[in-house]
Structures are given as structure tokens and as C-alpha cells.
Design a protein around this motif. Structure first.
Motif, PDB file in Angstrom:
ATOM      1  N   SER A 128       0.260  -6.943  -5.967  1.00 61.54           N
ATOM      2  CA  SER A 128       1.187  -7.828  -5.271  1.00 61.54           C
ATOM      3  C   SER A 128       2.493  -7.082  -4.997  1.00 61.54           C
ATOM      4  O   SER A 128       3.004  -6.368  -5.866  1.00 61.54           O
ATOM      5  CB  SER A 128       1.454  -9.049  -6.146  1.00 61.54           C
ATOM      6  OG  SER A 128       2.391  -9.894  -5.536  1.00 61.54           O
ATOM      7  N   GLY A 129       3.014  -7.215  -3.777  1.00 62.48           N
ATOM      8  CA  GLY A 129       4.264  -6.556  -3.402  1.00 62.48           C
ATOM      9  C   GLY A 129       4.062  -5.190  -2.767  1.00 62.48           C
ATOM     10  O   GLY A 129       5.005  -4.616  -2.244  1.00 62.48           O
ATOM     11  N   GLU A 130       2.845  -4.661  -2.824  1.00 62.46           N
ATOM     12  CA  GLU A 130       2.570  -3.374  -2.189  1.00 62.46           C
ATOM     13  C   GLU A 130       2.181  -3.591  -0.726  1.00 62.46           C
ATOM     14  O   GLU A 130       1.882  -4.706  -0.306  1.00 62.46           O
ATOM     15  CB  GLU A 130       1.464  -2.632  -2.932  1.00 62.46           C
ATOM     16  CG  GLU A 130       1.884  -2.188  -4.308  1.00 62.46           C
ATOM     17  CD  GLU A 130       0.826  -1.364  -5.028  1.00 62.46           C
ATOM     18  OE1 GLU A 130       1.216  -0.514  -5.825  1.00 62.46           O
ATOM     19  OE2 GLU A 130      -0.384  -1.584  -4.782  1.00 62.46           O
ATOM     20  N   THR A 131       2.185  -2.497   0.034  1.00 66.65           N
ATOM     21  CA  THR A 131       1.898  -2.550   1.465  1.00 66.65           C
ATOM     22  C   THR A 131       0.826  -1.537   1.823  1.00 66.65           C
ATOM     23  O   THR A 131       0.842  -0.411   1.330  1.00 66.65           O
ATOM     24  CB  THR A 131       3.175  -2.241   2.280  1.00 66.65           C
ATOM     25  OG1 THR A 131       4.142  -3.249   2.001  1.00 66.65           O
ATOM     26  CG2 THR A 131       2.900  -2.212   3.771  1.00 66.65           C
ATOM     27  N   LEU A 132      -0.063  -1.963   2.705  1.00 68.09           N
ATOM     28  CA  LEU A 132      -1.048  -1.046   3.272  1.00 68.09           C
ATOM     29  C   LEU A 132      -0.523  -0.599   4.623  1.00 68.09           C
ATOM     30  O   LEU A 132      -0.267  -1.425   5.497  1.00 68.09           O
ATOM     31  CB  LEU A 132      -2.408  -1.737   3.433  1.00 68.09           C
ATOM     32  CG  LEU A 132      -3.516  -0.911   4.083  1.00 68.09           C
ATOM     33  CD1 LEU A 132      -3.758   0.393   3.325  1.00 68.09           C
ATOM     34  CD2 LEU A 132      -4.795  -1.730   4.185  1.00 68.09           C
ATOM     35  N   GLU A 133      -0.317   0.703   4.767  1.00 60.85           N
ATOM     36  CA  GLU A 133       0.127   1.276   6.032  1.00 60.85           C
ATOM     37  C   GLU A 133      -1.092   1.842   6.748  1.00 60.85           C
ATOM     38  O   GLU A 133      -1.759   2.727   6.219  1.00 60.85           O
ATOM     39  CB  GLU A 133       1.161   2.377   5.788  1.00 60.85           C
ATOM     40  CG  GLU A 133       1.639   3.029   7.068  1.00 60.85           C
ATOM     41  CD  GLU A 133       2.642   4.120   6.808  1.00 60.85           C
ATOM     42  OE1 GLU A 133       3.846   3.858   7.000  1.00 60.85           O
ATOM     43  OE2 GLU A 133       2.233   5.222   6.399  1.00 60.85           O
ATOM     44  N   LEU A 134      -1.391   1.303   7.925  1.00 64.19           N
ATOM     45  CA  LEU A 134      -2.538   1.761   8.698  1.00 64.19           C
ATOM     46  C   LEU A 134      -2.075   2.637   9.850  1.00 64.19           C
ATOM     47  O   LEU A 134      -1.144   2.278  10.567  1.00 64.19           O
ATOM     48  CB  LEU A 134      -3.293   0.575   9.303  1.00 64.19           C
ATOM     49  CG  LEU A 134      -3.944  -0.406   8.368  1.00 64.19           C
ATOM     50  CD1 LEU A 134      -4.646  -1.481   9.170  1.00 64.19           C
ATOM     51  CD2 LEU A 134      -4.913   0.291   7.451  1.00 64.19           C
ATOM     52  N   VAL A 135      -2.749   3.753  10.033  1.00 63.37           N
ATOM     53  CA  VAL A 135      -2.535   4.591  11.201  1.00 63.37           C
ATOM     54  C   VAL A 135      -3.807   4.441  12.026  1.00 63.37           C
ATOM     55  O   VAL A 135      -4.906   4.704  11.539  1.00 63.37           O
ATOM     56  CB  VAL A 135      -2.300   6.068  10.815  1.00 63.37           C
ATOM     57  CG1 VAL A 135      -2.057   6.908  12.062  1.00 63.37           C
ATOM     58  CG2 VAL A 135      -1.139   6.185   9.836  1.00 63.37           C
TER      59      VAL A 135
END
Length: 77
Positions: free
Chosen positions: A29-36
């Protein structure tokens, strides 16, 4: 906020969404997935919004960085 980056440009299209969902599920919780990605992932946004309760749709952002490069931030509640 911690981020995990997933570059999908060389991943076969049929394998992308399962990989995204597996990676997103592994986040705290609170983390982010960065997609390229090589295209605007707007359909993924709608899919996540409809199916994943822990997806923070209000925090979603996408930026076009160049031809064939879109970077999206998918935060987890």
C-alpha cells in the motif's frame, strides 16, 4: 513514495496485462507501479479502475515522453 518500474515495450502484447496485474498485486500500500509502454495505456486505466479495488485511480498519471514512449503511474491505495 516507492515506485517499481515495468518496461513493457519488449513484452508480447498477450503477456502485458497479466504481468502488470501480478506486479501491481505484489506492491505494498502506498507504492506505485511505473509503466513504460509503447502506447497510451488508457484501456488499462479503465480495466484497473473497474477490477482492482486497491488501484488509486485519482492518483493515476500518464506522460508521453516521445514517439512510442508513454510512462504511466499506477498508485496503490
Amino acid at each position: 513514495m516507492a515506485a517499481t518500474t515495468l518496461d513493457l515495450r519488449d513484452v508480447p502484447p498477450a503477456d502485458r496485462h497479466p504481468k502488470i496485474h501480478d506486479t501491481f498485486e505484489s506492491l505494498a500500500s502506498g507504492e506505485t507501479l511505473e509503466l513504460v509502454n509503447d502506447h497510451d495505456p488508457k484501456p488499462l486505466f479503465y480495466e484497473m479502475q473497474a477490477e482492482v479495488d486497491s488501484f488509486d485511480a485519482e492518483g493515476y498519471e500518464v506522460e508521453r515522453r516521445g514517439p512510442g514512449e508513454f510512462v504511466a503511474q499506477l498508485p496503490k491505495k
